[in-house]
Scaffold this motif. Structure first.
Motif, mmCIF file in Angstrom:
data_model
loop_
_atom_site.group_PDB
_atom_site.id
_atom_site.type_symbol
_atom_site.label_atom_id
_atom_site.label_comp_id
_atom_site.label_asym_id
_atom_site.label_seq_id
_atom_site.Cartn_x
_atom_site.Cartn_y
_atom_site.Cartn_z
ATOM 1 N N UNK A 99 0.829 -1.203 0.000
ATOM 2 C CA UNK A 99 0.000 0.000 0.000
ATOM 3 C C UNK A 99 0.864 1.253 0.000
ATOM 4 N N UNK A 100 1.959 1.227 0.715
ATOM 5 C CA UNK A 100 2.842 2.388 0.767
ATOM 6 C C UNK A 100 3.381 2.725 -0.624
ATOM 7 N N UNK A 101 3.824 1.706 -1.350
ATOM 8 C CA UNK A 101 4.312 1.933 -2.710
ATOM 9 C C UNK A 101 3.203 2.465 -3.607
ATOM 10 N N UNK A 102 1.981 1.996 -3.386
ATOM 11 C CA UNK A 102 0.867 2.466 -4.219
ATOM 12 C C UNK A 102 0.601 3.956 -3.991
ATOM 13 N N UNK A 103 0.632 4.402 -2.730
ATOM 14 C CA UNK A 103 0.377 5.826 -2.462
ATOM 15 C C UNK A 103 1.512 6.693 -3.002
ATOM 16 N N UNK A 104 2.741 6.224 -2.886
ATOM 17 C CA UNK A 104 3.858 6.977 -3.482
ATOM 18 C C UNK A 104 3.712 7.025 -5.003
ATOM 19 N N UNK A 105 3.341 5.883 -5.605
ATOM 20 C CA UNK A 105 3.128 5.861 -7.046
ATOM 21 C C UNK A 105 1.994 6.768 -7.469
ATOM 22 N N UNK A 106 0.937 6.867 -6.642
ATOM 23 C CA UNK A 106 -0.167 7.769 -6.956
ATOM 24 C C UNK A 106 0.305 9.219 -7.010
ATOM 25 N N UNK A 107 1.103 9.628 -6.019
ATOM 26 C CA UNK A 107 1.606 10.999 -6.023
ATOM 27 C C UNK A 107 2.451 11.297 -7.254
ATOM 28 N N UNK A 108 3.351 10.377 -7.611
ATOM 29 C CA UNK A 108 4.175 10.587 -8.799
ATOM 30 C C UNK A 108 3.331 10.602 -10.064
ATOM 31 N N UNK A 109 2.329 9.718 -10.122
ATOM 32 C CA UNK A 109 1.494 9.641 -11.321
ATOM 33 C C UNK A 109 0.667 10.912 -11.505
ATOM 34 N N UNK A 110 0.142 11.438 -10.399
ATOM 35 C CA UNK A 110 -0.619 12.685 -10.501
ATOM 36 C C UNK A 110 0.277 13.814 -11.007
ATOM 37 N N UNK A 111 1.499 13.864 -10.498
ATOM 38 C CA UNK A 111 2.427 14.891 -10.981
ATOM 39 C C UNK A 111 2.735 14.734 -12.456
#
Length: 427
Positions: A129-141
């Motif tokens: 889950x931690x990797x998913x939230x970090x990936x979400x932030x990068x993807x939004x950017x």
């Protein structure tokens, strides 16, 4: 991370056949669980075929350069292959390729985020889950950057696929990515929870089997100790009497015959104890087995008399309160039996063999010592008697001392914890 129960090669049972592990509910879910590559291929095909076709058509309609169309199609094809091959094992790589596809699509004015959505779900399910939230932030950017680049490169205020301004398009893309991440986190957490439960079931099953093996090993050790005490004592007495009978047969036939009768008595006693032991092992179905109790301290005088008849000058001394706990009585009996058997076997020429049983408040001390100057080496054993004796005494928190006496002879001293023999004590 342990393999999920949804995986096709996950074992359905553990050692011993229990507990049975759950199967995925439903025929369709079981089918997809058994064919993970088919699932990945369908997802890759559903994403790759229409996306590549649309990119080619839009490049022709918009008159984009050929090199750009080739780069865009190649990046989408790479994302398709990554989804098929790496979605379960390397979801972070799929996410990185999806971001690259998103950036490459900027000059076309239509932002490709499907690969990012698939990758965010895969990261949440198969990574953490931690990797998913970090990936979400990068993807939004990355999506926001792509929206503004698309508007600037195309010199327009509208960005596909939502026909919004760059800010509105970025917000819409972020919402879709958030939904994919939330679904993936929910599924991934449930999957990891089930994995933990199944891993715990496997651990409990292994622990159960290990405990059973330890109990069996302890029982084998106890049986071997009892069998040694029975067989070693009986055979030692019989061999000693038989040798004495052979020596005296020529000059005193009556005495030799009497010794052989003692041999027969010793053999019958050993056979009776053997039958009791085998009766315990074979269970209640063996109705012919002798069910008489194990020997106790009351049988020690008879044991001493038997060794006296075999020619061993034994003197028995007891002191202190009576021993009442049955297992303690058996332990004391076996200690005396082992000590006298060793004396009969090795202490040839001994003038005195003293057996002392002293009961004190907190312990019981059993001493067997002889004054034989020279120890006989005939009928040398393998040392299992003393080893078994130490194991037996250790069960009562006691100690065993065995060795030569300073003035000659041999000493065996065992100390047992007697607290379990008092009222209210733990047996």
């Amino acid at each position: 991370m342990t393999q999920s129960w949804l995986a096709p090669d996950h074992p359905n049972a553990v050692v011993g056949g229990e507990p049975r592990l759950p199967k995925p509910p439903g025929v369709f879910r079981q089918f997809w669980a058994r064919h993970p590559r088919l699932t990945d291929g369908l997802i890759a095909g559903i994403y790759g075929v229409p996306t590549i076709s649309t990119a080619i058509v839009m490049a022709v309609i918009d008159g984009l350069p050929v090199w750009f169309a080739i780069v865009e199609v190649a990046s989408i094809l790479a994302a398709t292959v990554a989804v098929f091959l790496l979605r379960r094992t390397r979801p972070r790589i799929v996410l990185g390729i999806g971001m690259l596809v998103c950036l490459v699509s900027a000059p076309a004015g239509s932002i490709e985020i499907i690969a990012i959505l698939i990758a965010l779900y895969a990261v949440a399910v198969y990574d953490s889950s931690r990797s998913a939230w970090i990936g979400l932030g990068l993807s939004v950017g990355v999506a926001a950057l792509t929206s503004f680049l698309a508007a600037r490169l195309r010199d327009t205020r509208i960005v596909e696929p939502f026909d919004f301004e760059p800010l509105g398009s970025s917000i819409a893309l972020a919402l879709f990515m958030l939904i994919a991440t939330l679904i993936g986190v929910t599924v991934g957490n449930r999957r990891r929870y089930l994995d933990a439960l199944i891993a715990r079931a496997h651990d409990l099953a292994r622990e159960r089997d290990q405990q059973a093996e330890l109990a069996a090993a302890q029982e084998r050790s106890r049986i071997a100790r009892e069998m040694h005490d029975i067989v070693s004592h009986g055979l030692t007495v019989m061999i000693t009497l038989a040798e004495g009978s052979a020596v005296t047969a020529g000059r005193d036939p009556e005495r030799a015959a009497d010794a052989m009768r003692h041999v027969a008595d010793a053999g019958r006693d050993a056979l009776g104890e053997m039958r009791r032991m085998l009766g315990v092992l074979t269970g209640p179905a063996d109705a012919a087995a002798d069910r008489s109790p194990q020997p106790d301290v009351a049988a020690i005088p008879a044991l001493v008399d038997g060794f006296r008849e075999a020619g061993l000058p034994v003197r028995l001394t007891t002191s202190g309160p009576a021993i009442t706990e049955p297992t303690l009585q058996l332990a004391v009996y076996r200690i005396v039996q082992e000590g006298l058997t060793n004396a009969l076997r090795h202490a040839s020429g001994a003038q005195h063999v003293d057996v002392r049983i002293e009961r004190r408040d907190d312990d019981i001390e059993v001493t067997v010592e002889d004054d034989a100057v020279h120890r006989s080496i005939r009928m040398t054993g393998a040392g299992r008697g003393l080893a078994g004796l130490r194991e037996r005494v250790a069960l009562y928190g006691g100690t065993v001392e065995a060795g030569s006496r300073p003035g000659g002879g041999w000493l065996l001293r065992a100390t047992l914890d007697a607290t379990s023999d008092r009222p209210g004590g733990d047996a």
